[in-house]
Design a protein around this motif. Structure first.
Motif, PDB file in Angstrom:
ATOM      1  N   PHE A 114       3.230   6.859  16.207  1.00  0.00           N
ATOM      2  CA  PHE A 114       4.244   6.403  15.263  1.00  0.00           C
ATOM      3  C   PHE A 114       3.572   5.781  14.040  1.00  0.00           C
ATOM      4  O   PHE A 114       2.666   4.962  14.161  1.00  0.00           O
ATOM      5  CB  PHE A 114       5.156   5.389  15.958  1.00  0.00           C
ATOM      6  N   PHE A 115       4.030   6.184  12.856  1.00  0.00           N
ATOM      7  CA  PHE A 115       3.516   5.629  11.605  1.00  0.00           C
ATOM      8  C   PHE A 115       4.069   4.229  11.405  1.00  0.00           C
ATOM      9  O   PHE A 115       5.271   4.000  11.517  1.00  0.00           O
ATOM     10  CB  PHE A 115       3.924   6.521  10.430  1.00  0.00           C
ATOM     11  N   ASN A 116       3.180   3.279  11.109  1.00  0.00           N
ATOM     12  CA  ASN A 116       3.586   1.894  10.890  1.00  0.00           C
ATOM     13  C   ASN A 116       3.339   1.543   9.423  1.00  0.00           C
ATOM     14  O   ASN A 116       2.196   1.348   9.002  1.00  0.00           O
ATOM     15  CB  ASN A 116       2.796   0.965  11.814  1.00  0.00           C
ATOM     16  N   LEU A 117       4.418   1.464   8.654  1.00  0.00           N
ATOM     17  CA  LEU A 117       4.315   1.173   7.229  1.00  0.00           C
ATOM     18  C   LEU A 117       3.607  -0.158   6.974  1.00  0.00           C
ATOM     19  O   LEU A 117       2.862  -0.305   5.999  1.00  0.00           O
ATOM     20  CB  LEU A 117       5.708   1.160   6.581  1.00  0.00           C
ATOM     21  N   ASN A 118       3.799  -1.125   7.841  1.00  0.00           N
ATOM     22  CA  ASN A 118       3.185  -2.442   7.664  1.00  0.00           C
ATOM     23  C   ASN A 118       1.670  -2.429   7.858  1.00  0.00           C
ATOM     24  O   ASN A 118       0.996  -3.398   7.525  1.00  0.00           O
ATOM     25  CB  ASN A 118       3.825  -3.466   8.594  1.00  0.00           C
ATOM     26  N   LYS A 119       1.134  -1.342   8.405  1.00  0.00           N
ATOM     27  CA  LYS A 119      -0.318  -1.181   8.566  1.00  0.00           C
ATOM     28  C   LYS A 119      -0.884  -0.186   7.553  1.00  0.00           C
ATOM     29  O   LYS A 119      -2.082   0.080   7.547  1.00  0.00           O
ATOM     30  CB  LYS A 119      -0.650  -0.688   9.983  1.00  0.00           C
ATOM     31  N   CYS A 120      -0.017   0.377   6.718  1.00  0.00           N
ATOM     32  CA  CYS A 120      -0.423   1.375   5.722  1.00  0.00           C
ATOM     33  C   CYS A 120      -1.149   0.684   4.571  1.00  0.00           C
ATOM     34  O   CYS A 120      -0.590  -0.216   3.921  1.00  0.00           O
ATOM     35  CB  CYS A 120       0.810   2.122   5.211  1.00  0.00           C
ATOM     36  N   GLY A 178      -1.924   1.673   1.604  1.00  0.00           N
ATOM     37  CA  GLY A 178      -1.247   1.829   0.318  1.00  0.00           C
ATOM     38  C   GLY A 178      -0.099   0.839   0.163  1.00  0.00           C
ATOM     39  O   GLY A 178       0.074   0.222  -0.891  1.00  0.00           O
ATOM     40  N   HIS A 179       0.686   0.682   1.199  1.00  0.00           N
ATOM     41  CA  HIS A 179       1.831  -0.230   1.168  1.00  0.00           C
ATOM     42  C   HIS A 179       1.359  -1.694   1.072  1.00  0.00           C
ATOM     43  O   HIS A 179       1.892  -2.470   0.276  1.00  0.00           O
ATOM     44  CB  HIS A 179       2.691  -0.022   2.417  1.00  0.00           C
ATOM     45  N   ILE A 180       0.366  -2.039   1.860  1.00  0.00           N
ATOM     46  CA  ILE A 180      -0.183  -3.402   1.827  1.00  0.00           C
ATOM     47  C   ILE A 180      -0.741  -3.708   0.431  1.00  0.00           C
ATOM     48  O   ILE A 180      -0.501  -4.784  -0.129  1.00  0.00           O
ATOM     49  CB  ILE A 180      -1.272  -3.576   2.907  1.00  0.00           C
ATOM     50  N   THR A 181      -1.463  -2.741  -0.133  1.00  0.00           N
ATOM     51  CA  THR A 181      -2.068  -2.915  -1.455  1.00  0.00           C
ATOM     52  C   THR A 181      -0.988  -3.052  -2.525  1.00  0.00           C
ATOM     53  O   THR A 181      -1.080  -3.924  -3.402  1.00  0.00           O
ATOM     54  CB  THR A 181      -3.001  -1.735  -1.776  1.00  0.00           C
ATOM     55  N   GLU A 182       0.032  -2.217  -2.448  1.00  0.00           N
ATOM     56  CA  GLU A 182       1.128  -2.283  -3.424  1.00  0.00           C
ATOM     57  C   GLU A 182       1.811  -3.655  -3.393  1.00  0.00           C
ATOM     58  O   GLU A 182       2.080  -4.251  -4.438  1.00  0.00           O
ATOM     59  CB  GLU A 182       2.149  -1.187  -3.139  1.00  0.00           C
ATOM     60  N   ASN A 183       2.066  -4.160  -2.204  1.00  0.00           N
ATOM     61  CA  ASN A 183       2.681  -5.487  -2.078  1.00  0.00           C
ATOM     62  C   ASN A 183       1.778  -6.581  -2.632  1.00  0.00           C
ATOM     63  O   ASN A 183       2.248  -7.509  -3.301  1.00  0.00           O
ATOM     64  CB  ASN A 183       3.044  -5.787  -0.625  1.00  0.00           C
ATOM     65  N   ALA A 184       0.484  -6.466  -2.360  1.00  0.00           N
ATOM     66  CA  ALA A 184      -0.470  -7.460  -2.866  1.00  0.00           C
ATOM     67  C   ALA A 184      -0.528  -7.424  -4.389  1.00  0.00           C
ATOM     68  O   ALA A 184      -0.503  -8.477  -5.046  1.00  0.00           O
ATOM     69  CB  ALA A 184      -1.854  -7.228  -2.261  1.00  0.00           C
ATOM     70  N   ILE A 185      -0.585  -6.229  -4.959  1.00  0.00           N
ATOM     71  CA  ILE A 185      -0.639  -6.093  -6.414  1.00  0.00           C
ATOM     72  C   ILE A 185       0.595  -6.711  -7.045  1.00  0.00           C
ATOM     73  O   ILE A 185       0.506  -7.424  -8.045  1.00  0.00           O
ATOM     74  CB  ILE A 185      -0.775  -4.605  -6.817  1.00  0.00           C
ATOM     75  N   LYS A 186       1.741  -6.451  -6.466  1.00  0.00           N
ATOM     76  CA  LYS A 186       2.993  -6.999  -7.003  1.00  0.00           C
ATOM     77  C   LYS A 186       2.952  -8.534  -6.990  1.00  0.00           C
ATOM     78  O   LYS A 186       3.289  -9.179  -7.985  1.00  0.00           O
ATOM     79  CB  LYS A 186       4.176  -6.487  -6.203  1.00  0.00           C
TER      80      LYS A 186
END
Length: 142
Positions: A2-8, A10-18
């Protein structure tokens, strides 16, 4: 699996950048300038004179977005445009005295923000961070 968005990454980086961008923006808000305006003034200050196209490339924004930003900075008396005598399609941008005084006064904001951002992180860890980030970027280049 199962894909876990919270471990992705790209997603983690995008949230950090924001969050990082918003935090820097809040610091600049008190002096009446946006983060994007600060970045544009920074590049014009460090380059001395720069074409509108080169500025949009450095800022990684569309030419139209850079144009609107430059319109605002020009309206506020912070930059001025000059046409290239050899190629009238090329527009150069340079700081006015007012713009130069402002970005000179605000340069320490960038330095202080970066210091606060990396506080408590060893230099060795920063080297690893940059190496890993550069490797990820090279992995996705087309």
């Amino acid at each position: 699996m199962f894909f876990n968005l919270n471990k992705c990454v790209g997603h983690i980086t995008e949230n950090a950048i924001k969050q990082i961008s918003e935090a820097f923006g809040r610091r600049l808000q008190n002096v009446g300038i946006t983060r994007i305006q600060w970045i544009a003034l920074y590049y014009v200050k460090t380059k001395g004179i720069i074409s509108q196209r080169d500025l949009s490339n450095l800022m990684n924004v569309k030419d139209s977005s850079a144009g609107r930003l430059i319109d605002r900075l020009e309206r506020d008396g912070l930059i001025q445009r000059e046409r290239n005598d050899l190629d009238r399609r090329v527009i150069f941008i340079k700081l006015t005295v007012k713009g130069d005084e402002l970005i000179t006064k605000l340069m320490p904001y960038g330095s202080k923000f970066n210091d606060d951002l990396v506080a408590g992180i060893d230099e060795e860890d920063m080297i690893i961070y940059e190496k890993v980030l550069n490797k990820m970027l090279s992995n996705i280049k087309e």
